[in-house]
Design an enzyme around this catalytic site. Structure first.
Site, mmCIF file in Angstrom:
data_model
loop_
_atom_site.group_PDB
_atom_site.id
_atom_site.type_symbol
_atom_site.label_atom_id
_atom_site.label_comp_id
_atom_site.label_asym_id
_atom_site.label_seq_id
_atom_site.Cartn_x
_atom_site.Cartn_y
_atom_site.Cartn_z
ATOM 1 N N CYS A 42 97.076 50.362 -57.701
ATOM 2 C CA CYS A 42 96.892 51.082 -56.432
ATOM 3 C C CYS A 42 97.171 52.550 -56.744
ATOM 4 C CB CYS A 42 97.860 50.527 -55.391
ATOM 5 S SG CYS A 42 97.581 51.115 -53.724
ATOM 6 N N GLU A 293 100.518 49.850 -40.510
ATOM 7 C CA GLU A 293 99.736 50.982 -41.010
ATOM 8 C C GLU A 293 98.296 50.879 -40.506
ATOM 9 O OE1 GLU A 293 99.902 50.691 -45.289
ATOM 10 O OE2 GLU A 293 98.015 49.601 -45.343
ATOM 11 N N SER A 319 98.371 54.388 -43.686
ATOM 12 C CA SER A 319 98.573 54.150 -45.109
ATOM 13 C C SER A 319 98.484 55.498 -45.817
ATOM 14 C CB SER A 319 97.469 53.226 -45.638
ATOM 15 O OG SER A 319 97.366 53.320 -47.037
#
Length: 405
Positions: A42, A293, A319
């Site tokens: 990520c 989020e 996010s």
């Protein structure tokens, strides 16, 4: 993906592009298969990576803690050294509160601006500071931002990624650049047993395209802005470095939704058009409860090609992968009667990120009349831990900390 590196935010935006008919199902499948290869990938300046990087800045993590990719053997070496260093700080009697001082948190806020971290850092830093016995008011963020250049544009703000930052010299190299302007307290103790100044003394910026020199920043001001106005008397937060220039000032009609799901259905259903301001409320710490989020709606807006023409404001959060004129943590939240609860469909919302303002163009008298008619909503959850959480939690401007009454 078709000759370009991708990341998590690319995947979410691909779904929006598919809904808009600008991407085929085969293209989306390719994104699914390639966007996040291997573990730990990520790879943008999203929330977890932001806080991991700021852990280094605070002095609570060793060099490379925030940037070494999970698949590198260097990460195993770092873990070994971290375990050894735990024993060293124990011998030297260096405690977390010796490290996490007011000055250390000021360093963290400064580097937050330089790195272009996730807006969620404006929740986590005050919350961590609270636990460390340090009062950290997000109001100071704009003052720090005004003097701190933004040096990094990692995803979702730009086309560089955590592995690029790592190869360019990592967090210490960015700190070394910022220290040239005298913006860091170099005397703060760190978990290395040395001061910040000693830690970064020999750091080198190996790639000025990834870490801009202070003489050539992306902008002279930091990556995050705190907005105030009659919608957000306490505060709202936006990742300014990831906002399209044409959206830094925007006026448009409110499209009001009382939960995230309804907003996503409207966006993907083509009911949101250029110029609109999507308002998602009752998703704050008490209203959520817990501040989910909002990556899905922000990514859908970007994927539908509306990222430079539609804004989104919420008492929830985003996010770190969210980009665009996405303003979160609006405080006080709707669940406690914050003004965001009084916005009606079609009201004109005025956003001026350069001036740090967020207002609905409705008279004080009209807002007062609406407030007189407003009724609190029944809590979504009335039993168990979440009910206790909702009864004790503060709004986002204070880091959504729990407060015993």
């Amino acid at each position: 993906m078709k000759g370009h590196k991708t990341s998590l935010s690319s995947m979410f935006e691909a779904v929006g592009s598919y809904a808009a008919g600008t991407m085929t199902e085969a293209d989306v499948e390719e994104f699914e298969n390639k966007a996040c290869p291997t573990c730990g990938s990520c790879s943008g300046m999203y929330t977890a990576n932001s806080m991991n990087c700021l852990t280094e800045v605070l002095g609570m993590g060793l060099q490379g803690n925030g940037t070494i990719p999970a698949v590198y053997s260097e990460r195993i070496k770092l873990a070994k050294h971290a375990g050894m260093q735990v024993m060293e700080v124990l011998k030297k009697n260096i405690r977390p509160r010796d490290i996490m001082t007011k000055e250390a948190f000021m360093n963290a806020l400064t580097m937050d601006m330089a790195l272009g971290c996730s807006t969620n850092s404006m929740l986590h830093l005050p919350a961590i500071a609270h636990e460390a016995g340090v009062e950290l008011n997000v109001d100071i963020a704009n003052e720090i931002s005004s003097r701190t250049p933004n040096l990094c544009h990692l995803a979702p703000a730009g086309p560089t990624y955590m592995e690029d930052l790592n190869e360019a010299g990592g967090i210490y190299a960015v700190m070394k650049e910022i220290s040239k302007k005298g913006l860091l307290n170099l005397d703060c103790m760190t978990v290395t047993g040395k001061t910040v100044g000693e830690n970064i003394k020999n750091s080198v910026n190996k790639n000025p395209e990834v870490i801009r020199p202070v003489e050539n920043p992306y902008s002279e001001t930091g990556g995050i802005a705190v907005l105030k106005g009659n919608i957000a008397p306490d505060s709202g937060v936006v990742k300014r470095s990831a906002v399209a220039p044409e959206m830094l000032k925007h006026q448009g009609p409110a499209r009001v939704f009382d939960c995230e799901e309804d907003a996503i259905a409207a966006i993907k259903g083509g009911r949101i058009v250029a110029g609109d301001v999507v308002v998602i409320r009752y998703e704050g710490p008490k209203g959520g409860p817990g501040m989910r989020e909002m990556l899905n709606p922000t990514s859908a807006i970007a994927g539908m090609g509306l990222g430079s023409s539609v804004a989104l404001i919420t008492d929830g959060r985003f996010s770190g992968a969210s980009r665009g004129a996405s303003i979160g943590h609006v405080s006080p939240e709707a669940a406690v009667g914050g003004p965001i609860a009084l916005i009606e469909e079609g009201d004109i919302i005025d956003i001026d990120i350069n001036a740090n303002t967020l207002n609905v163009l409705v008279s004080d008298e009209e807002l007062a009349a609406r407030r007189a008619k407003w009724q609190p909503r029944e809590p979504k959850i009335t039993t168990g831990y979440l009910a206790r959480y909702a009864s004790l939690v503060t709004s986002g401007n204070r880091g959504a900390i729990l407060e015993i009454h």
